[in-house]
Structures are given as structure tokens and as C-alpha cells.
Write a protein that holds these residues in place. Sequence first.
Motif, PDB file in Angstrom:
ATOM      1  N   THR A  61     -43.876 -25.002 -44.244  1.00 16.07           N
ATOM      2  CA  THR A  61     -43.956 -24.560 -45.372  1.00 16.07           C
ATOM      3  C   THR A  61     -45.087 -23.480 -45.423  1.00 16.07           C
ATOM      4  N   PRO A  62     -45.071 -22.292 -46.239  1.00 18.48           N
ATOM      5  CA  PRO A  62     -46.036 -21.099 -46.057  1.00 18.48           C
ATOM      6  C   PRO A  62     -47.401 -21.398 -46.180  1.00 18.48           C
ATOM      7  N   ALA A  97     -43.882 -16.279 -42.046  1.00 17.58           N
ATOM      8  CA  ALA A  97     -43.770 -16.141 -43.499  1.00 17.58           C
ATOM      9  C   ALA A  97     -45.267 -16.937 -43.933  1.00 17.58           C
ATOM     10  N   GLN A  98     -46.137 -17.310 -42.886  1.00 25.38           N
ATOM     11  CA  GLN A  98     -47.416 -18.190 -43.335  1.00 25.38           C
ATOM     12  C   GLN A  98     -48.288 -17.136 -44.203  1.00 25.38           C
ATOM     13  N   ARG A  99     -49.055 -17.932 -45.255  1.00 27.69           N
ATOM     14  CA  ARG A  99     -50.127 -17.089 -45.958  1.00 27.69           C
ATOM     15  C   ARG A  99     -51.322 -16.663 -45.239  1.00 27.69           C
ATOM     16  N   SER A 120     -40.407 -19.129 -40.201  1.00 22.03           N
ATOM     17  CA  SER A 120     -41.423 -19.976 -40.808  1.00 22.03           C
ATOM     18  C   SER A 120     -42.587 -19.667 -40.759  1.00 22.03           C
TER      19      SER A 120
END
Length: 247
Positions: free
Chosen positions: A137-138, A67-69, A64
Motif C-alpha cells: 500500500t502507498p 507509488a510510496q509516499r 507499488s
Amino acid sequence: MVLSNRRAWYRIAAERRGPAAALAAVEDELVATARASFGGRADAAVAVILSGTAGPDRTRALRSVLAQRFDDYVVLAVDAEHEVCATMLRDGAHHEDRVRHIVAPAVPGVPALRRNVALRSSASRWVAFLDEGAVWTPDHLQRAVDALLSGSEVVVTRVALGSTDGVPVQLHRPLVRSAALRRGELPDLSAVVVRRTAGLRFDLTDVPARAADAERRVCRRLASRLHVAHIDAVTVCRRAADDRSAG
């Protein structure tokens, strides 16, 4: 690098100098070893301190993060064995430059040691926490950094509990306000991103059963000195069976 005979050394030092001084010496040596292996302190805008034991839950937590922006981060994970580090590297195989491993033989009863070593082995402007029971969350880091760049110094987001199979449910933890933080009411630490400051340190003398007390003291210190922002959005999901939120 594994420090040889670490537990025996700690027992002898604790007898001669007292447990607090012995643990401080262990921390200093682990930090020096980690910095040497990194060629200095790991540098990025955000240092992500990844806690917990190796296993599927921590693998999900790591994924997770990857997958971070927002992508200017470094992950620091502290493990007792080289084999665990190798597994972590495979989990983040396409992001080797963002994952740093610190090998630190376990010192029984000192949950704060690994977090402190990771903190001192990095040189980021901001610090985020994540443990094996939670995933982001991303947009978690991007939301937090946006608030930090707007003048905030501590950011706390909302947490959703999930079912045991990891599917989110509509049960949100209440938002923790600054006054509550100053009273020592503990948010989920995985929902906290903070500016690096001298007050960001965990007490080495706390035993595992009282680890939450150490986290409360840290949050209380930060809230008393720094500007806290509360993001009214769920960016953390934690398994219901592992709910650690106190908000």
C-alpha cells in the motif's frame, strides 16, 4: 556487466574449493561489479530488495514501490540478463534515479545469492523486502520508517491475501510477535523492514526447497538482537494463490 562463463567457472571452483567458498567468491565478484557500476554503494534511507523473476507480477510490485509516499529509497533488482534490466527500467521510467539493476547470471540452487548481492551493493540505514507475488500500500514505507525513527529496529506489518485477480479480501494474516520470531516462525518477508545489521544475511548453502528455512534463521537472529515493532495495519497484499506467509 555480464560475467562471462559464470556457470562453468562456478562448477570448476566448486570442485576445487567446495561449493560454499565458490559461491562466496561469486558473490564478492558480483558485489564489486555492481558497486563499480553504481559509482559506489547505492545510498538512500531505505534499500528495497526486489526479488523474483521478470513478469507482470514483479512489474506490479515495482509500481507499488514507486507509488510510496515515503520517497527516500532506492530499489535494487538483480536479474540474469540485460534485457530484463531494460524492461525494468521502462517500468520505472520516471524514477530512473531510484531503480538500480544488477546483472548476475543465475547460479542454480542458490536463492540467497541475489539478496546478499543487493544488500552489499547498497548503503541504506534500513532495508525492506518485496517479491513479485506481493504489492505494498502507498503508506507501507512511511509507517515502517515512523516506527523505526521511534526506536524500533525491525518492523512487521500485516498482510492481506487477495483473489487471483489481485482484489483484496478480508483475510488477514495474524500478527507475528517477537517471541514467535525468535522461535523462527516466519512472517511474510515482504512485510518486514529492518535496520541494516551484520545479522542481515542469507545462507548461500540453502537449496531452493529450503529457502524459507534461511528466511526463518534471519528473522530469528534479528528478533533475538533487535527491538521488534508490530504495526496492526495491512500494508501488504499478496495473491491468495501465492501466499507465502507463515504467520
